[in-house]
Write a protein that holds these residues in place. Structure first.
Motif, PDB file in Angstrom:
ATOM      1  N   VAL A   4      19.355  58.085  16.260  1.00  0.00           N
ATOM      2  CA  VAL A   4      20.214  57.220  17.068  1.00  0.00           C
ATOM      3  C   VAL A   4      21.529  56.970  16.335  1.00  0.00           C
ATOM      4  CG1 VAL A   4      20.425  54.904  18.072  1.00  0.00           C
ATOM      5  CG2 VAL A   4      18.260  56.133  18.231  1.00  0.00           C
ATOM      6  N   ILE A   5      21.472  56.748  15.037  1.00  0.00           N
ATOM      7  CA  ILE A   5      22.680  56.508  14.242  1.00  0.00           C
ATOM      8  C   ILE A   5      23.543  57.763  14.214  1.00  0.00           C
ATOM      9  CG2 ILE A   5      23.521  56.015  11.922  1.00  0.00           C
ATOM     10  CD1 ILE A   5      21.120  54.169  11.557  1.00  0.00           C
ATOM     11  N   LYS A   6      22.918  58.937  14.054  1.00  0.00           N
ATOM     12  CA  LYS A   6      23.663  60.188  14.036  1.00  0.00           C
ATOM     13  C   LYS A   6      24.346  60.427  15.394  1.00  0.00           C
ATOM     14  CE  LYS A   6      21.054  62.684  10.531  1.00  0.00           C
ATOM     15  NZ  LYS A   6      20.194  63.834  10.246  1.00  0.00           N
ATOM     16  N   THR A   7      23.638  60.131  16.474  1.00  0.00           N
ATOM     17  CA  THR A   7      24.208  60.293  17.809  1.00  0.00           C
ATOM     18  C   THR A   7      25.375  59.342  18.005  1.00  0.00           C
ATOM     19  OG1 THR A   7      22.027  60.907  18.662  1.00  0.00           O
ATOM     20  CG2 THR A   7      23.682  60.267  20.279  1.00  0.00           C
ATOM     21  N   PHE A   8      25.212  58.090  17.548  1.00  0.00           N
ATOM     22  CA  PHE A   8      26.282  57.105  17.670  1.00  0.00           C
ATOM     23  C   PHE A   8      27.516  57.535  16.888  1.00  0.00           C
ATOM     24  CE2 PHE A   8      28.440  53.275  16.128  1.00  0.00           C
ATOM     25  CZ  PHE A   8      28.830  52.731  17.343  1.00  0.00           C
ATOM     26  N   VAL A   9      27.329  58.029  15.666  1.00  0.00           N
ATOM     27  CA  VAL A   9      28.442  58.481  14.842  1.00  0.00           C
ATOM     28  C   VAL A   9      29.133  59.683  15.496  1.00  0.00           C
ATOM     29  CG1 VAL A   9      29.032  59.518  12.614  1.00  0.00           C
ATOM     30  CG2 VAL A   9      27.507  57.545  12.704  1.00  0.00           C
ATOM     31  N   LEU A  10      28.329  60.592  16.041  1.00  0.00           N
ATOM     32  CA  LEU A  10      28.890  61.761  16.706  1.00  0.00           C
ATOM     33  C   LEU A  10      29.732  61.361  17.932  1.00  0.00           C
ATOM     34  CD1 LEU A  10      29.065  64.847  16.917  1.00  0.00           C
ATOM     35  CD2 LEU A  10      27.013  64.766  18.322  1.00  0.00           C
ATOM     36  N   VAL A  11      29.224  60.458  18.756  1.00  0.00           N
ATOM     37  CA  VAL A  11      29.950  59.994  19.941  1.00  0.00           C
ATOM     38  C   VAL A  11      31.227  59.261  19.526  1.00  0.00           C
ATOM     39  CG1 VAL A  11      29.847  58.406  21.902  1.00  0.00           C
ATOM     40  CG2 VAL A  11      27.931  59.927  21.427  1.00  0.00           C
ATOM     41  N   ALA A  12      31.153  58.422  18.516  1.00  0.00           N
ATOM     42  CA  ALA A  12      32.328  57.694  18.033  1.00  0.00           C
ATOM     43  C   ALA A  12      33.376  58.668  17.510  1.00  0.00           C
ATOM     44  CB  ALA A  12      31.928  56.695  16.954  1.00  0.00           C
TER      45      ALA A  12
END
Length: 116
Positions: A4-12
């Protein structure tokens, strides 16, 4: 949780990159014959095709069906979306200039031939 953190960082990161797209330089794209009113003011009725070509240059489009009509067109597509277009239609009769139409004004001396 790490996914979830990796996905959030990628989207940001993608959102911040898309915000930078306004920094990209976009070139203006000119096409056709750039004509000014001072060029059009040099035209006179009864000029030959060679004289008109000397003043304005070669037309953008040759009409395959009517050799007595020349089309001059200029378009500028701005990199940021500001577009500009002008056109001029030159008509001949018996290989002599007869009339002009388009986005330019005829000069006051247009109807006075050069020979006079």
């Amino acid at each position: 949780m790490k996914a979830v953190i990796k996905t959030f960082v990628l989207v940001a990161g993608l959102i911040s990159l898309s915000a930078c797209s306004s920094w990209v330089y976009r070139i203006d794209i000119p096409q056709g014959n750039f004509l000014e009113q001072k060029d059009i003011d040099k035209l006179r009725v009864a000029m030959t095709k060679e004289q008109v070509k000397y003043v304005l240059g070669s037309p953008v489009a040759d009409n395959a069906f009517d050799n007595n009509t020349w089309h001059y067109f200029y378009a500028l597509k701005g990199g940021r979306g500001a577009n500009f277009e002008k056109q001029l239609i030159v008509e001949f009769k018996d290989d002599k200039l007869q009339d002009i139409k388009g986005d330019f004004d005829k000069s006051a001396e247009f109807n006075t031939p050069l020979d006079i």
